[in-house]
Enzyme design. Structure first.
Site, PDB file in Angstrom:
ATOM      1  CG  ASN A 192      32.317  40.974  39.401  1.00 16.06           C
ATOM      2  OD1 ASN A 192      31.848  41.837  38.585  1.00 16.06           O
ATOM      3  ND2 ASN A 192      33.558  40.480  38.875  1.00 16.06           N
ATOM      4  CE  LYS A 244      33.047  37.345  36.805  1.00 14.98           C
ATOM      5  NZ  LYS A 244      33.786  36.282  36.505  1.00 14.98           N
ATOM      6  CG  HIS A 288      37.854  40.530  37.644  1.00 18.48           C
ATOM      7  ND1 HIS A 288      37.840  39.475  36.468  1.00 18.48           N
ATOM      8  CD2 HIS A 288      36.979  39.783  38.611  1.00 18.48           C
ATOM      9  CE1 HIS A 288      37.043  38.432  36.690  1.00 18.48           C
ATOM     10  NE2 HIS A 288      36.699  38.453  38.090  1.00 18.48           N
ATOM     11  CD  GLU A 302      35.775  37.676  33.922  1.00 22.86           C
ATOM     12  OE1 GLU A 302      35.218  38.695  34.308  1.00 22.86           O
ATOM     13  OE2 GLU A 302      35.550  36.692  34.379  1.00 22.86           O
ATOM     14  CD  GLU A 321      37.847  36.784  41.493  1.00 16.76           C
ATOM     15  OE1 GLU A 321      36.670  36.324  41.955  1.00 16.76           O
ATOM     16  OE2 GLU A 321      37.994  37.190  40.471  1.00 16.76           O
ATOM     17  N   GLY A 326      34.488  30.853  36.652  1.00 14.80           N
ATOM     18  CA  GLY A 326      33.420  30.562  35.547  1.00 14.80           C
ATOM     19  C   GLY A 326      33.671  29.148  35.072  1.00 14.80           C
ATOM     20  CB  SER A 376      33.762  27.751  40.501  1.00 11.13           C
ATOM     21  OG  SER A 376      34.047  28.172  39.128  1.00 11.13           O
TER      22      SER A 376
END
Ligand code: 13P
Length: 262
Positions: free
Chosen positions: A9, A11, A102, A104, A174, A180, A220
């Site tokens: 991904n 991003k 996702h 985010e 996730e 991250g 991560s």
């Protein structure tokens, strides 16, 4: 055995020209670290930003096939929806899959389970395989709510889908606190959630869904820890952010996945 799946991904990283360079470099580098272009045992998915999808597809080499995925879509096919991109538009660009829900998107752009459900249906109507992300926040985990949060997200996002629809889906677990942060879940933490999700799929839909749907871990993942995640029978692959942006580290993870016993 479910075929392992490694998803990069990207991003909001890489321009169209950087995407083309990355794809060329990945195809060159992968054999050097032991990754082959064979998709028999491991499927490779690249999810560039919308603006780089075409360039990534054009740069693909027959020796190193991958599945092209988008990172989002809007559920309507066309209309007055400034700034949005629809499933038929992505399909026409050569996309075969799409990441939906996702964290985010949920945290920064207001995506909700009900809308994610509409996006999944739109993807399926147009032959795009959804990769649905679920995951709990740190506060949820500390409050002992991990199971109820992820199973709640799953139930709402998959509401009214048929068992056949489900077989076209991939789930990515996730945990928000692992994304991250350099603080990956442990293999045991991920495997426990995967087992719960698999049970929900099998009991809420049908046994085949529980057996066949691939469940990925994301948060991560690096070349250092990927082997341990991928060796777990509960974990069918990885959804990778930061470590997918460098062709060498992504190719190393692919090689690890391919080296594992089937
Ligand atoms: P990182 O691998 O950078 O933690 O990101 C994970 C992720 O969000 C992939 O979708």
């Amino acid at each position: 055995m479910r075929r392992r799946l490694i998803v990069g991904n990207w991003k909001m990283h890489k321009t169209a020209s950087e995407a083309a360079a990355f794809v060329h470099r990945l195809a060159e580098l992968a054999p050097a670290v032991g990754a082959t272009g064979s998709t028999e045992r491991v499927e490779v998915v690249l999810a560039p930003p919308f603006t780089a999808l075409h360039a990534a597809a054009q740069a693909a080499a027959p020796s190193f096939p991958f599945t092209l995925a988008a990172q989002n879509l809007f559920w309507e096919e066309h209309g007055a929806f400034t700034g949005e991109v629809s499933a038929p538009m992505l399909k026409d660009l050569g996309c075969q899959a799409v990441i939906l829900g996702h964290s985010e998107r949920r945290q920064l752009f207001g995506d909700r389970d009900e809308g994610i459900n509409k996006k999944i249906r739109a993807a399926l109507r147009h032959g795009l395989r959804p990769i649905l992300c679920v995951g709990e926040s740190l506060a949820d985990r500390e409050a002992g709510l991990t199971e109820s949060v992820v199973t709640g997200q799953l139930a709402k996002c998959l509401d009214s889908l048929s068992a056949d629809d489900l077989l076209k889906l991939t789930i990515a677990y996730e945990p928000v606190w692992a994304i991250g942060t350099g603080r990956a879940a442990t293999v045991a933490q991920a495997a426990a959630v995967h087992e719960t999700l698999r049970t929900v799929l099998a009991t809420g839909w049908k046994r085949e869904a529980g057996q066949q749907v691939r469940i990925l871990y994301g948060g991560s993942v690096t070349p250092e820890n990927a082997g341990a995640f991928l060796a777990s029978p509960q974990i069918d692959g990885a959804l990778i952010g930061g470590a997918c942006l460098d062709p060498h580290s992504f190719a190393t993870i692919l090689a690890l996945a391919q080296a594992l016993p089937a």
